[in-house]
Design an enzyme around this catalytic site. Structure first.
Site, PDB file in Angstrom:
ATOM      1  CG  HIS A 149       0.626  -8.476   2.314  1.00 21.28           C
ATOM      2  ND1 HIS A 149       1.356  -9.819   2.659  1.00 21.28           N
ATOM      3  CD2 HIS A 149       1.539  -7.640   3.252  1.00 21.28           C
ATOM      4  CE1 HIS A 149       2.389  -9.757   3.397  1.00 21.28           C
ATOM      5  NE2 HIS A 149       2.411  -8.270   3.726  1.00 21.28           N
ATOM      6  CB  SER A 163       5.253  -6.625   3.332  1.00 16.78           C
ATOM      7  OG  SER A 163       4.163  -6.493   4.417  1.00 16.78           O
ATOM      8  CG  ASP A 191      -0.546 -12.286   1.499  1.00 20.74           C
ATOM      9  OD1 ASP A 191      -1.326 -11.660   1.947  1.00 20.74           O
ATOM     10  OD2 ASP A 191       0.754 -12.357   1.099  1.00 20.74           O
TER      11      ASP A 191
END
Ligand SMILES: *[C@@H]1O[C@H](CO)[C@@H](O)[C@H](O)[C@H]1NC(C)=O
Ligand SMILES: *[C@@H]1O[C@H](CO)[C@@H](O)[C@H](O)[C@H]1NC(C)=O
Ligand SMILES: *[C@@H]1O[C@H](CO)[C@@H](O)[C@H](O)[C@H]1NC(C)=O
Ligand SMILES: *[C@@H]1O[C@H](CO)[C@@H](O)[C@H](O)[C@H]1NC(C)=O
Ligand SMILES: *[C@@H]1O[C@H](CO)[C@@H](O)[C@H](O)[C@H]1NC(C)=O
Ligand SMILES: CC(=O)N[C@H]1CO[C@H](CO)[C@@H](O)[C@@H]1O
Length: 368
Positions: free
Chosen positions: A335, A45, A332
């Site tokens: 990340h 991610s 968040d």
């Protein structure tokens, strides 16, 4: 005899004049032009730019407030703006960001493809509790599909794919989920009962070395391999570890396990440089960069910028965000924000300290 020598010297003079002229032109153009023909990206991610959008998975980010600082809005990037590889593409002089494999079509694949997938790991089972994801092995298979397409395109032009690929950069940044979405979730994954942290680091280092060797066999020659960040210190882990002395022991436990992976990865990079003689492998010291950046030290790093779910750690759809996003380290609860990505990418591209990149940085890798 004498006139022969003179002729030879004249030729040498002419050739060296030509070469220095070419060099001057080359250096004058650098910085504006694209420094390598293509950039391929493998990872999770931290690098995903849309590959998970149509997968059945919790690891998705193609909704607001993700992308709030990205020109196209939410794209599937797990941050407010650009990712580390977006910045690297910019620094290398690319006009556009590298398209995700899920949607890359036609001639655009010649500039490179991004295969990264949220929740993916080096190990195939990693991240399965999140739903579907494209593991490193599947990313390698997708890369082979790209290579078939490239070969077809060049069939008509008779250009050597191998020669072209040998000039491209391959960014590989994967392994965080093998810890957070595998080893440190003992209720779902058995790895922590099978391996000690040291053994697990070796297992992961071995498997990643094999995956890098496969890429080399497919024609890759220039590799930038990222070490893992201090993932024990991300907000979701800090809050799940709780506060107090036990909390910091839990955080340290994860960071120590990850550092074993990093130290092993650096020595694998040295071994790969030795074993695969036509390849150049670079190790990026993510934890070193993070711990020596005055800018990063000044950011709020114990809470997320967006309103985040306490279970998934991701931003709540259409939830609120902080307004001062360049003062927060995490977008968040998992990340990093764009500003953190810019620091990592900046020092991976042009090292500020000798420990940032081994044996050299991405600027040198591009020229190598
Ligand atoms: C840490 O946690 C263990 C069990 O989870 C508990 O027995 C111990 O008292 C805790 N120690 C501290 C210092 O909180
Ligand atoms: C390098 O080659 C040696 C000898 O063949 C081998 O034992 C080692 O595993 C290789 N290392 C890597 C990282 O490929
Ligand atoms: C990363 O950088 C830090 C700080 O400069 C250094 O202490 C550490 O040894 C480096 N790690 C690796 C694996 O090279
Ligand atoms: C975050 O850190 C700040 C200052 O270091 C502190 O005041 C605040 O209570 C912390 N918040 C949480 C949720 O830990
Ligand atoms: C960011 O803004 C919020 C209010 O929107 C404020 O509470 C917080 O202290 C600010 N953080 C920093 C690091 O300035
Ligand atoms: C399709 C095609 O024309 N392929 C040729 C490309 O050039 C090499 C030699 O450089 C030939 O061997 C191929 O047949």
């Amino acid at each position: 005899m004498a006139s022969q020598i003179n002729k030879k010297m004249l030729w040498m003079l002419l050739v060296s004049l030509l070469l220095s002229n070419m060099q001057q032109r080359y250096f004058a153009a650098r910085g504006k032009q694209q420094q390598v023909p293509c950039l391929f990206v493998f990872g999770d991610s931290l690098s995903d730019d849309g590959n998970n959008n149509n997968l059945v998975t919790l690891a998705k980010s193609n909704y607001p407030p993700y992308g709030i600082d990205f020109p196209k809005g939410p794209t599937g990037r797990f941050t407010n703006g650009r990712t580390i590889v977006d910045f690297i593409a910019e620094f290398l002089g690319f006009d556009n960001y590298i398209p995700p494999f899920a949607t890359a079509r036609g001639w655009e694949i010649l500039k490179g493809v991004n295969y990264a997938s949220g929740a993916a790991g080096i190990r195939i089972e990693t991240g399965q509790t999140q739903g579907d994801r494209i593991s490193m092995d599947r990313q390698l298979k997708n890369h082979q599909i790209t290579l078939l397409e490239m070969n077809q395109m060049w069939g008509n032009h008779n250009k050597s794919t191998a020669e072209y690929l040998s000039k491209c950069i391959y960014v590989v940044a994967i392994g965080s989920n093998d810890y957070l979405n595998n080893y440190f979730l003992p209720q779902y994954y058995p790895t922590s009962t099978i391996y000690t942290p040291q053994q697990y680091a070796v297992v992961l280092n071995d498997q990643l070395s094999q995956q890098l060797t496969s890429l080399y066999k497919y024609g890759a020659r220039k590799f930038a391999v990222f070490g893992l960040g201090a993932i024990g210190s991300i907000p979701i882990v800090r809050s799940s570890c709780g506060s107090g002395t036990n909390g910091s022991a839990c955080v340290d436990n994860i960071n120590n396990a990850v550092e074993l992976f990093n130290v092993g990865l650096k020595s694998r990079v040295a071994a790969l440089n030795h074993n695969l003689t036509c390849g150049s492998f670079v190790f990026i010291n993510s934890t070193g960069i993070a711990s020596t950046s005055p800018l990063l030290a000044s950011l709020v790093s114990n809470v997320s910028c967006c309103e985040a779910s306490s279970t998934t750690g991701q931003c709540v759809p259409s939830g609120s965000t902080c307004s001062n996003r360049s003062q927060y380290a995490f977008y968040d609860s998992i990340h990093p924000t764009q500003i953190v990505a810019s620091v990592f990418a900046g020092r991976a591209y042009k090292a500020k300290s000798p420990s940032d990149a081994y044996p050299f940085d991405i600027t040198h890798l591009a020229q190598h």
